[in-house]
Design a protein around this motif. Structure first.
Motif, PDB file in Angstrom:
ATOM      1  N   ALA A 127       2.553   0.920 -15.214  1.00 41.66           N
ATOM      2  CA  ALA A 127       2.247   0.412 -13.881  1.00 41.66           C
ATOM      3  C   ALA A 127       1.066   1.161 -13.286  1.00 41.66           C
ATOM      4  O   ALA A 127       0.963   2.379 -13.392  1.00 41.66           O
ATOM      5  N   GLY A 128       0.177   0.414 -12.660  1.00 42.51           N
ATOM      6  CA  GLY A 128      -0.961   0.999 -11.970  1.00 42.51           C
ATOM      7  C   GLY A 128      -0.854   0.767 -10.481  1.00 42.51           C
ATOM      8  O   GLY A 128      -0.206  -0.174 -10.024  1.00 42.51           O
ATOM      9  N   PHE A 129      -1.495   1.634  -9.706  1.00 39.81           N
ATOM     10  CA  PHE A 129      -1.509   1.506  -8.253  1.00 39.81           C
ATOM     11  C   PHE A 129      -2.949   1.317  -7.801  1.00 39.81           C
ATOM     12  O   PHE A 129      -3.844   2.024  -8.239  1.00 39.81           O
ATOM     13  N   PHE A 130      -3.164   0.338  -6.928  1.00 40.93           N
ATOM     14  CA  PHE A 130      -4.521   0.067  -6.457  1.00 40.93           C
ATOM     15  C   PHE A 130      -4.536   0.000  -4.945  1.00 40.93           C
ATOM     16  O   PHE A 130      -3.761  -0.726  -4.325  1.00 40.93           O
ATOM     17  N   LEU A 131      -5.422   0.781  -4.358  1.00 38.66           N
ATOM     18  CA  LEU A 131      -5.597   0.810  -2.914  1.00 38.66           C
ATOM     19  C   LEU A 131      -6.963   0.203  -2.595  1.00 38.66           C
ATOM     20  O   LEU A 131      -7.994   0.837  -2.808  1.00 38.66           O
ATOM     21  N   PRO A 132      -7.007  -1.023  -2.101  1.00 33.07           N
ATOM     22  CA  PRO A 132      -8.304  -1.672  -1.873  1.00 33.07           C
ATOM     23  C   PRO A 132      -9.132  -1.008  -0.784  1.00 33.07           C
ATOM     24  O   PRO A 132     -10.362  -0.978  -0.863  1.00 33.07           O
ATOM     25  N   VAL A 133      -8.454  -0.481   0.235  1.00 30.52           N
ATOM     26  CA  VAL A 133      -9.151   0.140   1.361  1.00 30.52           C
ATOM     27  C   VAL A 133      -8.434   1.434   1.710  1.00 30.52           C
ATOM     28  O   VAL A 133      -7.198   1.472   1.730  1.00 30.52           O
ATOM     29  N   SER A 134      -9.183   2.488   1.971  1.00 35.29           N
ATOM     30  CA  SER A 134      -8.557   3.755   2.329  1.00 35.29           C
ATOM     31  C   SER A 134      -7.745   3.568   3.602  1.00 35.29           C
ATOM     32  O   SER A 134      -8.210   3.012   4.593  1.00 35.29           O
ATOM     33  N   GLY A 169      -3.383   8.721  -9.212  1.00 35.53           N
ATOM     34  CA  GLY A 169      -4.658   8.814  -9.908  1.00 35.53           C
ATOM     35  C   GLY A 169      -5.610   7.674  -9.619  1.00 35.53           C
ATOM     36  O   GLY A 169      -6.500   7.382 -10.420  1.00 35.53           O
ATOM     37  N   SER A 170      -5.459   6.995  -8.486  1.00 31.88           N
ATOM     38  CA  SER A 170      -6.355   5.902  -8.130  1.00 31.88           C
ATOM     39  C   SER A 170      -7.228   6.324  -6.959  1.00 31.88           C
ATOM     40  O   SER A 170      -6.983   7.336  -6.314  1.00 31.88           O
ATOM     41  N   LYS A 171      -8.239   5.518  -6.692  1.00 36.02           N
ATOM     42  CA  LYS A 171      -9.108   5.808  -5.550  1.00 36.02           C
ATOM     43  C   LYS A 171      -9.383   4.501  -4.818  1.00 36.02           C
ATOM     44  O   LYS A 171      -9.480   3.424  -5.430  1.00 36.02           O
ATOM     45  N   PRO A 172      -9.488   4.550  -3.493  1.00 34.11           N
ATOM     46  CA  PRO A 172      -9.738   3.326  -2.733  1.00 34.11           C
ATOM     47  C   PRO A 172     -11.066   2.689  -3.133  1.00 34.11           C
ATOM     48  O   PRO A 172     -12.027   3.384  -3.472  1.00 34.11           O
ATOM     49  N   MET A 213     -12.969   1.077  -1.115  1.00 34.97           N
ATOM     50  CA  MET A 213     -13.923   1.322  -0.025  1.00 34.97           C
ATOM     51  C   MET A 213     -13.201   1.964   1.144  1.00 34.97           C
ATOM     52  O   MET A 213     -11.967   1.958   1.214  1.00 34.97           O
ATOM     53  N   GLY A 214     -13.987   2.497   2.077  1.00 30.94           N
ATOM     54  CA  GLY A 214     -13.426   3.089   3.273  1.00 30.94           C
ATOM     55  C   GLY A 214     -13.173   2.040   4.340  1.00 30.94           C
ATOM     56  O   GLY A 214     -13.728   0.931   4.295  1.00 30.94           O
ATOM     57  N   MET A 215     -12.372   2.387   5.331  1.00 32.34           N
ATOM     58  CA  MET A 215     -12.043   1.446   6.390  1.00 32.34           C
ATOM     59  C   MET A 215     -13.272   1.060   7.205  1.00 32.34           C
ATOM     60  O   MET A 215     -13.459  -0.116   7.561  1.00 32.34           O
ATOM     61  N   GLU A 216     -14.125   2.011   7.503  1.00 32.59           N
ATOM     62  CA  GLU A 216     -15.331   1.701   8.285  1.00 32.59           C
ATOM     63  C   GLU A 216     -16.237   0.737   7.536  1.00 32.59           C
ATOM     64  O   GLU A 216     -16.862  -0.148   8.133  1.00 32.59           O
ATOM     65  N   GLN A 217     -16.298   0.892   6.207  1.00 35.32           N
ATOM     66  CA  GLN A 217     -17.113  -0.011   5.399  1.00 35.32           C
ATOM     67  C   GLN A 217     -16.575  -1.433   5.465  1.00 35.32           C
ATOM     68  O   GLN A 217     -17.328  -2.394   5.624  1.00 35.32           O
ATOM     69  N   LEU A 218     -15.250  -1.568   5.373  1.00 33.51           N
ATOM     70  CA  LEU A 218     -14.653  -2.901   5.464  1.00 33.51           C
ATOM     71  C   LEU A 218     -14.865  -3.496   6.854  1.00 33.51           C
ATOM     72  O   LEU A 218     -15.164  -4.692   6.992  1.00 33.51           O
ATOM     73  N   GLN A 219     -14.715  -2.684   7.886  1.00 31.05           N
ATOM     74  CA  GLN A 219     -14.936  -3.179   9.247  1.00 31.05           C
ATOM     75  C   GLN A 219     -16.357  -3.709   9.413  1.00 31.05           C
ATOM     76  O   GLN A 219     -16.581  -4.737  10.075  1.00 31.05           O
ATOM     77  N   GLN A 220     -17.312  -3.028   8.794  1.00 31.34           N
ATOM     78  CA  GLN A 220     -18.703  -3.487   8.872  1.00 31.34           C
ATOM     79  C   GLN A 220     -18.875  -4.816   8.157  1.00 31.34           C
ATOM     80  O   GLN A 220     -19.541  -5.737   8.663  1.00 31.34           O
ATOM     81  N   TYR A 221     -18.270  -4.932   6.960  1.00 36.72           N
ATOM     82  CA  TYR A 221     -18.338  -6.209   6.229  1.00 36.72           C
ATOM     83  C   TYR A 221     -17.758  -7.344   7.067  1.00 36.72           C
ATOM     84  O   TYR A 221     -18.317  -8.448   7.143  1.00 36.72           O
ATOM     85  N   MET A 222     -16.615  -7.096   7.704  1.00 37.98           N
ATOM     86  CA  MET A 222     -15.949  -8.141   8.469  1.00 37.98           C
ATOM     87  C   MET A 222     -16.759  -8.525   9.709  1.00 37.98           C
ATOM     88  O   MET A 222     -16.860  -9.706  10.062  1.00 37.98           O
ATOM     89  N   SER A 223     -17.341  -7.543  10.375  1.00 43.89           N
ATOM     90  CA  SER A 223     -18.151  -7.846  11.561  1.00 43.89           C
ATOM     91  C   SER A 223     -19.413  -8.613  11.193  1.00 43.89           C
ATOM     92  O   SER A 223     -19.933  -9.396  11.994  1.00 43.89           O
TER      93      SER A 223
END
Length: 705
Positions: A34-41, A52-55, A57-67
């Motif tokens: 089983a693997g774990f995936f975090l799409p956004v920090s 052993g996974s890494k997001p 992207m960061g939340m601020e990066q996603l907020q910028q994409y959405m805006s």
């Protein structure tokens, strides 16, 4: 075929990350990678780091994409990161966004991500909706986001934190005394009440009841939200904050709140409150600690006055922050589990897994291919089968603290009925000093002095050909290992585990003299089950035979392969040397080469190869260059070392350097199970060796089911 499951939180503070841990553990128990995936920090960085996974992207990066209206670009980055991290997994658990003030777009992102990853969706809710009609409507709306409850991606829901204490606004308040929990409905009752479950398409995967201790941070974690100075550390690293009480009352009115797990927050000049807390500690109520505010510290005389409480482990800290802002900042501790708080992680997983509906998950999680025996699957099966067999295991080192603790754990889990050979008074004293509770069943202390005479005649009869007499037998039975071995020989117990303080010879010699070897066994050897991060491997012989010849080495390989198969590990046997194939020569290499030939001849059904270097045996990339035609290289599951020096050194290096649980050594070739421990054995090592011993005394084949 890989399967992806997106956990979609229905609101804030649902504890979806806890459900993710539970699902990954269930998958691991089934042998699925089983693997774990975090799409956004998010606020679960410790969870991401643990797996052993890494997001992506960061939340601020996603907020910028959405805006900017660029959700597709954000999804492209998420999918690329997912493909990189999930390439070799059987299933992947994706943690969706929780909706809050910072993420009003959470539902939109989760829906798009589920489509992009072709993921099935499991909703995670809390029991906020007291009215069943409101709860049903909430689930129906959420399911519609993913195509509906019948033909869409939504498989069902897990209801977490059921019965949690809430304030008048409905907010969960684990840190306060004056909150009330709610009655938890049964799973069957809720399935009948809510129409969404009646068709059988949308499932209720579990109701996870609230348990305050799972949310409780360690006292030492206060420094994560407040600048504190530690006046007395005590047991701050192990005590947990289950409640917070503001020490504004007079001491006489504090009695009802000075309970175990309470953090007392009070002004630094309230010596009376500090002294009341100390009295509570001395009276048997281990508080989480005392946090003094305003930067005021108690006098030296006061600290001397409360010294008895400090000796018991009461933590005392001071912060320059005033009482009110201190109290308002403490709740920030609860949702966050530090990466190093392994106890809390383990407790959360155990709690979640215990309340998830395994069979319902089996219906939706199905993966073809060879079953991978993960460490979790191996340990889970050991406990499961041992519990079913209900065997009795004698522990001759009955007053050794690690052994006693392991016996308590084994008894509480029902792994075996543990008989400790020890003075009962010594055990009582140890339990009191360590604060351990005596299990109500499966835990028995037997004073060796009361049973020795029962075995003298049998001992003489067994060893009379060696000139044994009653006097000598009585002397030898003073040794608790010899006594325990006689109990096993006489069928009074089913197995024996020793070695935490005795040498291997002390454990094995009585077994060889009294239990003896199986008719088809030419020697006694041993294996360790090494619970590596991704799989369980078998190491042999690391404990018994110093320098086996080629015939003996071949026998060890065959015994070890059979042990692996009996415990659910497909045996692919690598005969280890400092040389691979025909690249080297010398007496040591020739011994391994000859042992490989003998083993193949005796057991043509086994997949076995050698000589192989360790890296060639276990690492695919190395195997491709050093032994490209080997049926074992790069995928070995059974490692046979050429001598005890190599085997013992390697297993201990792996165990300690990688923090690996090593179960064993399990002795092979004896008529009845006697298992030796390393003198550096951890408590977990002993627990699983007890389980393994119980299974050896029953039917090993049961573990393969």
């Amino acid at each position: 075929m890989q399967h992806t499951y997106l956990l979609s939180p229905l609101g804030a503070s649902t504890g979806a990350s806890s459900i993710a841990m539970g699902l990954m553990h269930l998958a691991d128990q089934r042998g699925l990678k089983a693997g774990f995936f975090l799409p956004v920090s998010q606020s679960v960085q410790s969870l991401s780091a643990s797996f052993g996974s890494k997001p992506a992207m960061g939340m601020e990066q996603l907020q910028q994409y959405m805006s900017d209206g660029e959700l597709d670009d954000a999804l492209e980055l998420m999918v690329a990161s997912y493909e990189e991290q999930a390439a070799d997994c059987d299933i992947v658990i994706v943690l969706g966004l929780a909706s809050n003030d910072a993420t009003p777009f959470a539902t939109k992102v989760n829906s798009a991500l589920a489509k992009s990853l072709d993921a099935s969706v499991i909703l995670v809710a809390t029991d906020t909706e007291v009215n069943p009609q409101h709860m049903n409507r909430k689930l129906e709306i959420a399911a519609e986001t993913y195509g509906g409850a019948i033909h869409g991606r939504a498989l069902g829901v897990v209801i977490n934190k059921a019965g949690a204490p809430r304030d008048v606004h409905g907010t969960i308040r684990p840190e306060m005394f004056d909150t009330q929990g709610r009655e938890i409905p049964s799973l069957e009752a809720l399935e009948k009440q809510l129409p969404i479950f009646r068709g059988g398409h949308f499932k209720l995967f579990g109701i996870i009841p609230w348990q305050s201790r799972l949310m409780a941070p360690r006292t030492i974690d206060i420094n994560r939200v407040l600048p504190v100075q530690i006046l007395h550390k005590g047991q701050a690293e192990s005590r947990r904050i289950e409640h917070v009480s503001i020490g504004a009352r007079s001491p006489g009115n504090l009695v009802e709140v000075l309970q175990p797990g309470t953090l007392v927050v009070t002004s630094g000049d309230r010596n009376d409150v500090l002294q009341a807390a100390a009295l509570a500690e001395i009276s048997g109520n281990p508080l989480a600690g005392v946090l003094l505010t305003g930067g005021l510290q108690p006098s030296e005389g006061t600290m001397k006055l409360i010294a008895p409480a400090l000796e018991l482990g009461l933590p005392v800290m001071v912060t320059k922050t005033a009482t009110y802002p201190t109290a308002t900042r403490l709740p920030a501790l609860y949702p966050y589990t530090p990466e190093d708080d392994t106890e809390r992680f383990a407790s959360i997983i155990d709690h979640v897994v215990a309340h998830l509906q395994r069979e319902k998950f089996r219906e939706v999680i199905s993966v073809e291919g060879e079953r991978r025996l993960s460490p979790a699957a191996f340990r889970y099966n050991l406990v499961r089968v041992a519990k079913a067999l209900k065997k009795t295991v004698v522990l001759p080192e009955g007053d050794e603290p690690r052994t006693v603790e392991a016996a308590i754990i084994s008894a509480n889990k029902g792994i075996a009925h543990c008989q400790l050979l020890a003075d009962p008074a010594v055990i009582d004293d140890l339990l009191e000093k360590r604060g351990w509770s005596r299990p109500e069943q499966n835990f028995e202390v037997i004073d060796p002095r009361t049973i020795r005479n029962n075995y003298i005649n049998s001992f003489v009869e067994l060893r009379k050909h060696k000139g044994m007499n009653e006097v000598r037998a009585r002397q030898l039975l003073e040794d608790s290992v010899v006594l325990g071995t006689m109990m096993l020989e006489q069928n009074d117990v089913d197995g024996l585990v020793s070695g935490a303080v005795h040498t291997t010879a002390n454990t094995i010699l009585p077994a060889l003299q009294l239990i003896k070897t199986k008719p088809d066994a030419s020697l006694v050897s041993s294996v360790f089950f090494m619970c590596l991060p991704d799989q369980v491997m078998v190491y042999g012989d690391c404990a018994v035979n110093p320098d086996p010849d080629a015939q003996q080495l071949a026998d060890i390989a065959i015994q070890s392969a059979d042990s692996a198969a009996a415990f659910g590990i497909p045996p692919r046997v690598a005969m280890i040397s400092y040389s691979t194939g025909s690249s080297g020569s010398g007496a040591d290499v020739e011994k391994v080469r000859e042992a490989t030939r003998i083993a193949k001849e005796l057991r043509p059904d086994l997949v076995i190869d050698g000589p192989l270097q360790y890296d060639a045996a276990t690492t695919a990339s190395v195997a491709a260059s050093k032994a490209p035609d080997s049926p074992v290289a790069g995928k070995a599951t059974v490692i046979i070392f050429p001598d005890l020096n190599t085997g013992n050194t390697t297993y201990k290096a792996v165990q300690r350097s990688a923090s690996v649980v090593s179960v064993g050594p399990m002795l092979q070739g004896l008529k009845k199970p006697v298992n030796d421990l390393s003198r550096g054995a951890l408590v977990d090592d002993i627990v699983y060796t007890i389980a393994l011993t119980a299974i050896q005394s029953g039917s090993e084949g049961e573990l393969e089911k």
